[in-house]
Design a protein around this motif. Structure first.
Motif, PDB file in Angstrom:
ATOM      1  N   MET A 233      41.311  47.809  21.217  1.00  0.00           N
ATOM      2  CA  MET A 233      41.819  46.402  22.158  1.00  0.00           C
ATOM      3  C   MET A 233      40.845  46.051  22.906  1.00  0.00           C
ATOM      4  SD  MET A 233      45.235  48.437  23.396  1.00  0.00           S
ATOM      5  CE  MET A 233      46.338  46.958  24.153  1.00  0.00           C
ATOM      6  N   ARG A 234      40.686  44.832  23.516  1.00  0.00           N
ATOM      7  CA  ARG A 234      39.707  44.012  24.323  1.00  0.00           C
ATOM      8  C   ARG A 234      39.917  44.504  25.685  1.00  0.00           C
ATOM      9  NH1 ARG A 234      39.251  39.186  27.069  1.00  0.00           N
ATOM     10  NH2 ARG A 234      41.373  38.858  26.330  1.00  0.00           N
ATOM     11  N   VAL A 235      38.789  44.941  26.245  1.00  0.00           N
ATOM     12  CA  VAL A 235      38.894  44.948  27.754  1.00  0.00           C
ATOM     13  C   VAL A 235      38.460  43.835  28.578  1.00  0.00           C
ATOM     14  CG1 VAL A 235      38.520  47.627  27.248  1.00  0.00           C
ATOM     15  CG2 VAL A 235      36.698  46.029  27.684  1.00  0.00           C
ATOM     16  N   ASP A 236      38.749  43.954  29.678  1.00  0.00           N
ATOM     17  CA  ASP A 236      38.249  42.789  30.579  1.00  0.00           C
ATOM     18  C   ASP A 236      37.029  43.295  31.408  1.00  0.00           C
ATOM     19  OD1 ASP A 236      39.511  43.986  32.764  1.00  0.00           O
ATOM     20  OD2 ASP A 236      41.128  42.943  32.616  1.00  0.00           O
ATOM     21  N   THR A 237      36.771  42.367  32.423  1.00  0.00           N
ATOM     22  CA  THR A 237      35.548  42.670  33.191  1.00  0.00           C
ATOM     23  C   THR A 237      35.922  43.788  34.120  1.00  0.00           C
ATOM     24  OG1 THR A 237      36.298  40.919  34.770  1.00  0.00           O
ATOM     25  CG2 THR A 237      34.728  40.129  33.036  1.00  0.00           C
ATOM     26  N   THR A 238      37.028  44.221  34.559  1.00  0.00           N
ATOM     27  CA  THR A 238      37.264  45.130  35.323  1.00  0.00           C
ATOM     28  C   THR A 238      37.317  46.692  34.603  1.00  0.00           C
ATOM     29  OG1 THR A 238      39.545  45.257  34.949  1.00  0.00           O
ATOM     30  CG2 THR A 238      38.834  43.596  36.532  1.00  0.00           C
ATOM     31  N   GLY A 239      37.421  46.551  33.145  1.00  0.00           N
ATOM     32  CA  GLY A 239      37.305  47.874  32.248  1.00  0.00           C
ATOM     33  C   GLY A 239      38.644  48.060  31.840  1.00  0.00           C
ATOM     34  N   LYS A 240      39.689  47.426  32.307  1.00  0.00           N
ATOM     35  CA  LYS A 240      40.931  47.404  31.964  1.00  0.00           C
ATOM     36  C   LYS A 240      41.174  46.880  30.641  1.00  0.00           C
ATOM     37  CE  LYS A 240      44.642  47.070  34.486  1.00  0.00           C
ATOM     38  NZ  LYS A 240      45.568  46.007  35.240  1.00  0.00           N
ATOM     39  N   VAL A 241      42.267  47.223  29.447  1.00  0.00           N
ATOM     40  CA  VAL A 241      42.436  46.409  28.376  1.00  0.00           C
ATOM     41  C   VAL A 241      43.163  45.258  28.867  1.00  0.00           C
ATOM     42  CG1 VAL A 241      42.731  48.403  27.033  1.00  0.00           C
ATOM     43  CG2 VAL A 241      44.571  47.607  28.190  1.00  0.00           C
ATOM     44  N   SER A 242      42.680  44.219  28.153  1.00  0.00           N
ATOM     45  CA  SER A 242      43.345  42.830  28.394  1.00  0.00           C
ATOM     46  C   SER A 242      44.786  42.808  27.661  1.00  0.00           C
ATOM     47  CB  SER A 242      42.529  41.596  27.975  1.00  0.00           C
ATOM     48  OG  SER A 242      43.094  40.463  28.006  1.00  0.00           O
ATOM     49  N   LEU A 243      45.744  42.450  28.558  1.00  0.00           N
ATOM     50  CA  LEU A 243      47.191  42.292  28.279  1.00  0.00           C
ATOM     51  C   LEU A 243      47.640  40.974  28.233  1.00  0.00           C
ATOM     52  CD1 LEU A 243      48.705  45.556  29.553  1.00  0.00           C
ATOM     53  CD2 LEU A 243      48.051  45.351  27.167  1.00  0.00           C
ATOM     54  N   ASP A 244      46.594  40.020  28.313  1.00  0.00           N
ATOM     55  CA  ASP A 244      46.958  38.822  28.780  1.00  0.00           C
ATOM     56  C   ASP A 244      48.036  38.079  27.793  1.00  0.00           C
ATOM     57  OD1 ASP A 244      45.238  38.444  30.658  1.00  0.00           O
ATOM     58  OD2 ASP A 244      43.545  37.333  29.801  1.00  0.00           O
TER      59      ASP A 244
END
Length: 294
Positions: A1-12
């Motif tokens: 799963m892709r992560v965002d700049t914060t380190g969390k996975v992106s759930l957009d």
């Protein structure tokens, strides 16, 4: 799963569907519970605001409201488990969007008895807001990204009606820029605020912004389990970020979940009427997690 700049996975992707089935289907697998844990605190704050201000109805602005989850829980006295079964259970796939909405309107008519509050949603997702309004979970909505621009005159007028401003996890992506614009819409009348903020996001910049605007902020003296980590990579990246901001993850994030803290902000000089277990903000939170039923 892709992560965002914060380190969390992106759930957009779960916020852009025409109905909440992707949202609940994804988050059920992660045991996402923060709206359920927030529910009694928001209900108590609504009650305390009405008593303190002697008003029959409090207008609640939910920042990052998505499909109106907080409003649905409060308005219909629902639970997250009930909503998970409703939108991600074995029968959910057989509904169209229209039939889901018809079912939700029946729920609101049957159980929407919280007459002491009206709910206004602020979100960047047109699909999510449209659904929440059509279902009857929200009474009004502001479709805007206030990180990047000032509200329009119409949006400002809607924001200015809020008595309480709440959020469950969007702060960190939403910053003091949005809160400053919400506050500015009110002129001299400051709404009360309650924000659940992940421990990986320092609250200091928000607290400083609110203090400059005339607020006092205290923190509820416990931590709240938001959800499980989606992957080992997400956990490792979040642990790195916690180390960077000086937060000890032992017994909390190190055990496999994201945790949040609750900050209550009220105009300076407000009579201390709260019954919540509040403590002054400090760097290290107590190791007392609230996992609800999880």
């Amino acid at each position: 799963m892709r992560v965002d700049t914060t380190g969390k996975v992106s759930l957009d992707h779960i916020y852009t569907s025409p109905d909440p089935r992707d949202y609940f289907g994804t988050l059920r697998g992660l045991d996402y519970q923060i709206p359920q844990l927030a529910k009694p605190y928001f209900a108590r704050l609504i009650r305390e605001y009405r008593q303190a201000r002697r008003v029959p109805v409090a207008n609640v602005l939910d920042i990052g409201c998505s499909y109106g989850i907080n409003a649905a829980l409060l308005r219909c006295d629902a639970t997250m488990d009930e909503l998970y079964e409703r939108y991600a259970g074995p029968d959910a796939a057989g509904y169209t969007r229209d039939s889901l909405l018809a079912r939700d309107r029946r729920l609101v008519r049957a159980r929407g008895h919280l007459e002491q509050a009206r709910f206004i949603g602020l979100d960047t997702s047109h699909h999510a807001l449209s659904y929440a309004l059509a279902a009857g979970f929200l009474d009004a909505a502001v479709h805007a990204d206030l990180e990047g621009r000032d509200p329009t005159e119409q949006e400002r007028g809607r924001l200015a009606t809020a008595d309480l401003v709440v959020s469950t996890g969007c702060l960190g992506y939403v910053t003091e820029k949005t809160l400053s614009r919400v506050i500015a819409a009110h002129g001299e009348r400051l709404p009360w605020m309650a924000h659940f903020v992940l421990r990986m996001f320092p609250f200091d910049p928000v607290a400083e912004c609110l203090a400059e605007a005339g607020y006092e902020t205290a923190r509820v003296d416990r931590v709240f389990a938001q959800r499980q980590f989606a992957t080992a990579q997400e956990q490792a990246l979040v642990l790195d970020r916690l180390a960077d901001v000086g937060v000890d993850p032992r017994g909390l994030e190190s055990d496999g979940r994201l945790y949040a803290q609750l900050y209550i902000s009220r105009p300076r000089g407000t009579k201390d009427c709260t019954t919540m277990d509040l403590a002054p903000p400090r760097k290290q939170p107590p190791n007392r997690p609230d996992r609800g039923s999880t």
